[in-house]
Design a protein around this motif. Structure first.
Motif, PDB file in Angstrom:
ATOM      1  N   THR A   1       0.810  -1.222   0.000  1.00 36.46           N
ATOM      2  CA  THR A   1       0.000   0.000   0.000  1.00 36.46           C
ATOM      3  C   THR A   1       0.838   1.265   0.000  1.00 36.46           C
ATOM      4  OG1 THR A   1      -0.130  -0.037   2.421  1.00 36.46           O
ATOM      5  CG2 THR A   1      -1.894  -1.151   1.195  1.00 36.46           C
ATOM      6  N   ARG A   2       2.149   1.138   0.081  1.00 37.83           N
ATOM      7  CA  ARG A   2       3.020   2.317   0.072  1.00 37.83           C
ATOM      8  C   ARG A   2       3.970   2.222  -1.115  1.00 37.83           C
ATOM      9  NH1 ARG A   2       5.765   3.346   5.752  1.00 37.83           N
ATOM     10  NH2 ARG A   2       6.665   5.033   4.508  1.00 37.83           N
ATOM     11  N   VAL A   3       3.556   2.870  -2.211  1.00 41.06           N
ATOM     12  CA  VAL A   3       4.300   2.854  -3.473  1.00 41.06           C
ATOM     13  C   VAL A   3       4.340   4.277  -4.008  1.00 41.06           C
ATOM     14  CG1 VAL A   3       4.368   1.965  -5.831  1.00 41.06           C
ATOM     15  CG2 VAL A   3       3.567   0.491  -3.971  1.00 41.06           C
ATOM     16  N   SER A   4       5.483   4.676  -4.544  1.00 38.88           N
ATOM     17  CA  SER A   4       5.625   6.015  -5.114  1.00 38.88           C
ATOM     18  C   SER A   4       6.100   5.916  -6.559  1.00 38.88           C
ATOM     19  CB  SER A   4       6.614   6.853  -4.303  1.00 38.88           C
ATOM     20  OG  SER A   4       6.112   7.092  -3.000  1.00 38.88           O
ATOM     21  N   ASP A   5       5.448   6.678  -7.448  1.00 41.95           N
ATOM     22  CA  ASP A   5       5.801   6.677  -8.864  1.00 41.95           C
ATOM     23  C   ASP A   5       4.979   7.744  -9.565  1.00 41.95           C
ATOM     24  OD1 ASP A   5       3.417   5.115 -10.592  1.00 41.95           O
ATOM     25  OD2 ASP A   5       3.455   4.630  -8.455  1.00 41.95           O
ATOM     26  N   ARG A   6       5.283   7.939 -10.855  1.00 43.12           N
ATOM     27  CA  ARG A   6       4.474   8.795 -11.740  1.00 43.12           C
ATOM     28  C   ARG A   6       4.102   8.017 -13.005  1.00 43.12           C
ATOM     29  NH1 ARG A   6       3.875  14.173 -11.745  1.00 43.12           N
ATOM     30  NH2 ARG A   6       4.197  14.238 -13.998  1.00 43.12           N
TER      31      ARG A   6
ATOM     32  N   ARG B   1       1.563   5.009 -15.086  1.00 44.86           N
ATOM     33  CA  ARG B   1       0.140   4.800 -15.337  1.00 44.86           C
ATOM     34  C   ARG B   1      -0.533   4.132 -14.143  1.00 44.86           C
ATOM     35  NH1 ARG B   1       0.712   0.143 -19.901  1.00 44.86           N
ATOM     36  NH2 ARG B   1       2.614   1.321 -20.319  1.00 44.86           N
ATOM     37  N   THR B   2      -1.805   4.401 -13.986  1.00 46.75           N
ATOM     38  CA  THR B   2      -2.582   3.726 -12.959  1.00 46.75           C
ATOM     39  C   THR B   2      -3.782   3.067 -13.626  1.00 46.75           C
ATOM     40  OG1 THR B   2      -3.847   4.025 -10.930  1.00 46.75           O
ATOM     41  CG2 THR B   2      -3.601   5.964 -12.302  1.00 46.75           C
ATOM     42  N   SER B   3      -4.920   3.722 -13.719  1.00 46.10           N
ATOM     43  CA  SER B   3      -6.081   3.177 -14.422  1.00 46.10           C
ATOM     44  C   SER B   3      -6.857   4.332 -15.034  1.00 46.10           C
ATOM     45  CB  SER B   3      -6.976   2.385 -13.464  1.00 46.10           C
ATOM     46  OG  SER B   3      -7.471   3.231 -12.435  1.00 46.10           O
ATOM     47  N   GLY B   4      -7.737   3.997 -15.975  1.00 44.07           N
ATOM     48  CA  GLY B   4      -8.557   5.023 -16.598  1.00 44.07           C
ATOM     49  C   GLY B   4      -7.773   6.027 -17.411  1.00 44.07           C
ATOM     50  N   GLY B   5      -6.603   5.616 -17.925  1.00 42.23           N
ATOM     51  CA  GLY B   5      -5.800   6.535 -18.725  1.00 42.23           C
ATOM     52  C   GLY B   5      -5.106   7.613 -17.924  1.00 42.23           C
ATOM     53  N   GLN B   6      -5.018   7.453 -16.609  1.00 44.48           N
ATOM     54  CA  GLN B   6      -4.402   8.441 -15.737  1.00 44.48           C
ATOM     55  C   GLN B   6      -3.048   7.943 -15.251  1.00 44.48           C
ATOM     56  OE1 GLN B   6      -6.007  11.468 -15.274  1.00 44.48           O
ATOM     57  NE2 GLN B   6      -7.388  10.560 -16.798  1.00 44.48           N
ATOM     58  N   SER B   7      -2.268   8.860 -14.649  1.00 48.88           N
ATOM     59  CA  SER B   7      -0.989   8.492 -14.050  1.00 48.88           C
ATOM     60  C   SER B   7      -0.967   8.953 -12.601  1.00 48.88           C
ATOM     61  CB  SER B   7       0.180   9.112 -14.816  1.00 48.88           C
ATOM     62  OG  SER B   7       0.093  10.526 -14.787  1.00 48.88           O
TER      63      SER B   7
ATOM     64  N   ASP C   1      -5.942  -3.297 -17.898  1.00 48.25           N
ATOM     65  CA  ASP C   1      -6.888  -2.539 -17.079  1.00 48.25           C
ATOM     66  C   ASP C   1      -6.177  -1.608 -16.099  1.00 48.25           C
ATOM     67  OD1 ASP C   1      -5.833  -4.405 -15.371  1.00 48.25           O
ATOM     68  OD2 ASP C   1      -7.731  -5.438 -14.960  1.00 48.25           O
ATOM     69  N   GLY C   2      -4.934  -1.236 -16.425  1.00 47.91           N
ATOM     70  CA  GLY C   2      -4.183  -0.308 -15.587  1.00 47.91           C
ATOM     71  C   GLY C   2      -3.039  -0.995 -14.868  1.00 47.91           C
ATOM     72  N   PHE C   3      -2.367  -0.231 -14.022  1.00 53.56           N
ATOM     73  CA  PHE C   3      -1.200  -0.717 -13.282  1.00 53.56           C
ATOM     74  C   PHE C   3      -1.404  -0.249 -11.844  1.00 53.56           C
ATOM     75  CE2 PHE C   3       3.767  -0.904 -13.500  1.00 53.56           C
ATOM     76  CZ  PHE C   3       3.741  -2.127 -12.857  1.00 53.56           C
ATOM     77  N   SER C   4      -1.953  -1.117 -11.012  1.00 57.93           N
ATOM     78  CA  SER C   4      -2.349  -0.727  -9.661  1.00 57.93           C
ATOM     79  C   SER C   4      -1.143  -0.645  -8.729  1.00 57.93           C
ATOM     80  CB  SER C   4      -3.359  -1.720  -9.094  1.00 57.93           C
ATOM     81  OG  SER C   4      -2.737  -2.970  -8.854  1.00 57.93           O
ATOM     82  N   VAL C   5      -1.363  -0.026  -7.569  1.00 60.76           N
ATOM     83  CA  VAL C   5      -0.315   0.061  -6.554  1.00 60.76           C
ATOM     84  C   VAL C   5       0.126  -1.328  -6.130  1.00 60.76           C
ATOM     85  CG1 VAL C   5       0.124   0.749  -4.162  1.00 60.76           C
ATOM     86  CG2 VAL C   5      -0.994   2.342  -5.726  1.00 60.76           C
ATOM     87  N   ALA C   6      -0.830  -2.223  -5.922  1.00 61.91           N
ATOM     88  CA  ALA C   6      -0.478  -3.577  -5.512  1.00 61.91           C
ATOM     89  C   ALA C   6       0.323  -4.294  -6.589  1.00 61.91           C
ATOM     90  CB  ALA C   6      -1.746  -4.359  -5.182  1.00 61.91           C
ATOM     91  N   GLU C   7      -0.020  -4.090  -7.860  1.00 63.59           N
ATOM     92  CA  GLU C   7       0.725  -4.720  -8.947  1.00 63.59           C
ATOM     93  C   GLU C   7       2.143  -4.166  -9.034  1.00 63.59           C
ATOM     94  OE1 GLU C   7      -2.700  -5.894 -12.224  1.00 63.59           O
ATOM     95  OE2 GLU C   7      -2.020  -3.809 -12.091  1.00 63.59           O
ATOM     96  N   LYS C   8       2.304  -2.887  -8.791  1.00 62.34           N
ATOM     97  CA  LYS C   8       3.642  -2.300  -8.820  1.00 62.34           C
ATOM     98  C   LYS C   8       4.504  -2.866  -7.704  1.00 62.34           C
ATOM     99  CE  LYS C   8       1.972   1.922 -11.022  1.00 62.34           C
ATOM    100  NZ  LYS C   8       1.482   3.299 -10.858  1.00 62.34           N
TER     101      LYS C   8
END
Length: 946
Positions: free
Chosen positions: A616-621, A623-629, A784-791
């Protein structure tokens, strides 16, 4: 009568008052993109890429358009533009990188929705002067009555009204419509133009032949009345175009399958005989090559005068389509020639026309207040109604001077205006309202001059220039009107951050339509070395003069000090942002120059630093989901470049951090400050890699245990038969994660076949290869995006997902995370991790470059040389022949190894005792690393050979 979805599109664009950099992009048509094939390519080359995207509906956008002609320099080919339907789950950036990666495509873009520019007629908008609303005062203001004494135009001159639907039965419009008698309404395409029964214009938005009235959007009726309302019929008003006709073209949807179609309407108008095309719609920002292509086709290929409203933003911004090349940009003024309160002003505005209290056909009420059908009128305001005045004036000029090209007609309109910059009320906008206010009489009777810069070419061509850059500027000048004598172009910088070192170009005498260029002796400019604010737009002025008193100013902009730097010292060119990303600072791939290798074009669609300490503690810039970063990192210091640097030919420095987690908050960041340094070399053996070094400092009050750090890369290595044919693998011996392009048909070779990341310094290696086509339920599914948990999973899985390849056997869109696990980082402590970014034609070359990067990082980059044991001497250094090595008694030599910059052993010699000599004869000059094996271990020392 059609029901409507258009009302949602009928938005107001007023009083934005923002800088151009802060303006959002216009909305786009979802699930649809346009692409343009490179010359000589066919749609067949896209099959694999389209299959990888699950795309469908590939179809030519303009199959019936005219081919470019050598007789019209600068004409464009629209036959290579195709439209593609995408699944809702495929983001635009994914489609762009896959399609561009084929190497067969020039551009991939969304279809923007441009809005009508109606400004409501009410006191709050301050756009209505009530004493003028009952008359067409503006006709006298622009000298229309006297102009009609010269010519009243002709029905053969047609103005294309690209807008909302028109009230076709209105008393002042119905007789002014240009009908297509070659295709009557009979269910057949009689004229073979691809449109069935396009007798009365066309509805481009809904693809049918009903471009008539819609109760929710009357904008088209308002605009048409200004340009072409019927004259001498004893009814209503008189359109400035007088006897000229108009072609109604609807561009706004009113069916579930409809979509905005402004640029399709421009092409339609050009192909169907409109000598003038009006566009009273648009939006700030969102530059599009597709849109520019459509306009170039109309203006150059088809020789149409293209006119656009400059917008109702009350700001100095670029507004499209008005700010495109080949467009006559028209802003608005009041009855006293003062700039309209909401009118856009900028150096791209060509001229102004009345734009307040413009009385015109309303086309709203079936029965007017007087009980007469289709006879309603209204006074309105906005640049939407200044533009059709200029368009109608262009139509009259075209009838009066049939020999003139579209560019010459625009020149006449520009050079016959009444200058209004001298009015005290306009002092704040002087130079940004074009040449002045429309004067139709002068446009029809004067003999003006206009020589004009028609093309500007910056060398080197870059989207932005860094502090200290030098550049050249070549211009192409054409004399459009009367012959000129002693013509000169003088370039002046209006910015304190750009110096013009050579800024004069003398062309001498020029006949009408003659051209000249200074390409062999271009203007020379220099960007200030420091003190430039981020993302500064610098404006340059061309002042064009002749010996007869002609003077005309044009302007060109360039972006300075962007919030990224580019390392381009070697064959691998890489953009670094101020917030930890590689290649680009946004998912659209427009901020930055990407990552390229030799002549490959961009091969990295997205990349950047990842930090994590828990799921649950990830830092980046990234992609996430919905075309957002995600936006975890913020800049502490702008990215800067030093050339040369103390350790490399180019060095970059960046400082950023994420937020510090607070107990009980929902912030999911790590709490680390980052100092990033990057190094690039130009010398042989070091041209295929860039070294990235990150110093990580724990800003929290807790020990981070463990701390994960890594680089995410979404490589897109081009294949001859589709960008999706990539695979990823891992070299355990080198902690090297890499991607490679699978081979195409026999005899084809990808331009760059391998790229990757090597961990150079840090804790325990971690590599995770991601298959972009992974099905639902996969541990990581980027579709379907790149979630915090996946990162976190990608960073913390060690090498479990690295031993098998991703993308095989058929190839896929693959990504990788190459990182490291640091056991602990105490509060306030710092640690360093380092990576090499690499590219090469073959795996062997990639591995050799990875070894060279490791050698260089270990031998060259330390800030201070490692402390040598007392009595360890290597001399002379720099050396030319023999190199002597001495140790104090008790240490004892066993072997000497000399390695080059690639880490290859070039000299090996057994030794004994405390001294030895190593012969360097025959070796190329450069940097080497000496390794002395002694009884107490291995000692190393850098050696420079002259």
């Amino acid at each position: 009568m059609k029901n409507t979805l258009r009302a949602l599109l009928f938005l107001l664009i007023i009083g934005l008052g923002q800088s151009a950099m802060a303006l959002p992009a216009p909305p786009t048509i979802p699930g649809r993109v346009v692409l343009k094939l490179r010359p000589g390519q066919t749609p067949a080359v896209l099959e694999a890429a389209l299959n990888a995207l699950s795309a469908h509906g590939l179809q030519p956008k303009f199959p019936h358009t005219q081919a470019p002609s050598a007789e019209r320099p600068g004409s464009v080919d629209l036959r290579g533009i195709y439209q593609v339907e995408l699944p809702a789950t495929v983001p635009l950036d994914r489609a762009r990188t896959v399609l561009l990666g084929t190497g067969a495509v020039e551009y991939v873009e969304p279809l923007y929705i441009r809005q009508p520019l109606y400004q409501p007629n009410d006191p709050r908008a301050d756009s209505t002067l009530t004493s003028l609303t009952a008359s067409q005062f503006y006709l006298k203001q622009i000298r229309a009555y006297r102009a009609w004494d010269v010519t009243r135009g002709d029905s053969s001159i047609v103005i294309g009204i690209t807008d909302g639907g028109v009230r076709l039965t209105h008393e002042d419009l119905r007789q002014q419509i240009k009908h297509n008698y070659a295709d009557p309404v009979n269910g057949r395409d009689d004229d073979g133009d691809g449109y069935v029964d396009n007798f009365t214009g066309w509805d481009l938005a809904n693809n049918d032949n009903d471009c008539g009235y819609d109760i929710n959007i009357i904008h088209g009726s308002l605009v048409a009345g200004v340009a072409a309302a019927r004259t001498d019929n004893g009814l209503g008003i008189a359109g400035l175009g007088n006897r000229c006709r108009f072609l109604p073209l609807n561009i706004y949807p009113n069916t579930p399958t409809g979509s905005f179609a402004g640029y399709e309407a421009i092409v339609y108008a050009a192909d169907h005989g409109c000598q003038v095309i009006n566009m009273s719609w648009g939006a700030p920002g969102g530059y599009s090559r597709f849109e520019q292509d459509a306009i170039t086709y109309a203006a150059v290929n088809r020789d149409a005068v293209v006119v656009a409203a400059a917008g109702n933003t009350s700001a100095d911004i670029l507004f499209y389509p008005a700010s495109y090349d080949h467009v006559l940009s028209v802003s608005g003024v009041s009855s006293t020639d003062q700039k309209s309160p909401a009118a856009t002003f900028n150096h791209r505005v060509d001229m102004v026309a009345p734009g307040l209290s413009i009385l015109t056909t309303q086309g709203y009420h079936t029965v007017s207040a007087g009980g007469v059908a289709d006879a309603d009128y209204v006074a309105v305001g906005g640049t939407s109604f200044a533009a059709p005045l200029a368009a109608a004036a262009a139509a009259l000029v075209r009838w009066r001077f049939p020999q003139l090209t579209a560019a010459q007609v625009m020149a006449r309109l520009r050079q016959t205006t009444d200058n209004i910059d001298g009015l005290p009320a306009n002092a704040a906008w002087a130079g940004r309202l074009g040449t002045g206010r429309l004067n139709v009489l002068r446009a029809l009777t004067a003999s003006p001059k206009e020589a004009r810069v028609i093309a500007s070419t910056f060398l080197p061509a870059r989207p932005a220039y860094a502090p200290g850059d030098t550049l050249r500027l070549a211009v192409d000048v054409q004399n459009l009107l009367q012959p000129v004598a002693g013509l000169t172009v003088t370039l002046t910088s209006l910015s304190p951050y750009v110096t013009v070192r050579q800024g004069s170009f003398a062309m001498g005498n020029m006949a009408t339509l003659a051209r000249a260029t200074n390409f062999t002796a271009p203007f020379r400019l220099a960007v200030a070395a420091s003190g430039i604010p981020l993302n500064t737009t610098a404006t340059l002025r061309y002042r064009i003069t002749d010996t007869g008193g002609f003077q005309y100013d044009q302007f060109v902009d360039l972006l300075l000090n962007p919030d990224y730097v580019v390392l381009d010292a070697n064959d691998l060119v890489l953009s670094l942002t101020s917030r930890g990303n590689l290649a680009f600072d946004n998912l659209a791939g427009t901020v930055g120059m990407g990552l390229s290798y030799r002549t490959s074009g961009n091969i990295l669609s997205e990349g950047g630093l990842l930090l994590a300490t828990s799921p649950t503690r990830v830092s980046d810039r990234l992609r996430t989901s919905g075309g957002q970063s995600r936006q975890s990192f913020f800049s502490l210091r702008q990215a800067t470049r030093q050339q040369p640097g103390p350790r490399a030919d180019q060095e970059a420095r960046v400082a950023f951090q994420d937020t510090i987690p607070v107990a009980g908050s929902r912030v999911r960041s790590v709490g680390v400050a980052v100092r990033q340094r990057a190094y690039a070399w130009a010398m042989p053996g070091r041209r295929d890699f860039v070294v990235l070094e990150y110093s990580l400092k724990n800003l929290t009050a807790d020990t981070l245990k463990p701390l994960y750090a890594g680089i995410f890369t979404d490589w897109d290595l081009p294949n001859p038969d589709g960008a999706a044919r990539n695979a990823a693998a891992y070299d355990t011996a080198r902690a090297l994660g890499y991607c490679y392009a699978l081979g195409g048909p026999a005899g084809t070779t990808p331009p760059v076949a391998y790229a990757g990341i090597r961990l150079l310094r840090g804790g325990t290696p971690a590599v995770y290869s991601i298959d972009g086509g992974a099905p639902a339920g996969s541990p990581i599914r980027l579709a379907d995006g790149f979630s915090v948990a996946e990162k976190f999973l990608a960073l913390s899985s060690g090498t479990a997902r690295a031993q098998r390849t991703a993308g095989l056997p058929d190839g896929a869109d693959v990504s990788q995370v190459v990182g490291t696990r640091l056991a602990r980082l105490a509060p306030g402590d710092s640690t360093t991790v380092a990576f090499a970014v690499l590219a090469a034609p073959t795996l062997a070359q990639l591995q050799a470059s990875a070894d060279a990067a490791a050698t260089v990082y270990g031998a060259v980059l330390p800030t201070r040389p490692a402390a040598l044991p007392a009595g360890f001497s290597v001399y002379p250094n720099p050396a030319t022949g023999l190199l002597r090595v001495e140790l104090t008694a008790g240490l004892g030599l066993r072997e000497l190894l000399l390695c080059n910059a690639l880490g290859q052993v070039v000299r090996q010699q057994a030794a004994s005792g405390t001294a030895a000599a190593l012969d360097l004869a025959g070796l190329a000059p450069g940097l080497y690393v000496l390794r002395a094996q002694g009884t107490g271990g291995i000692l190393t020392q850098n050696v420079v050979l002259r």
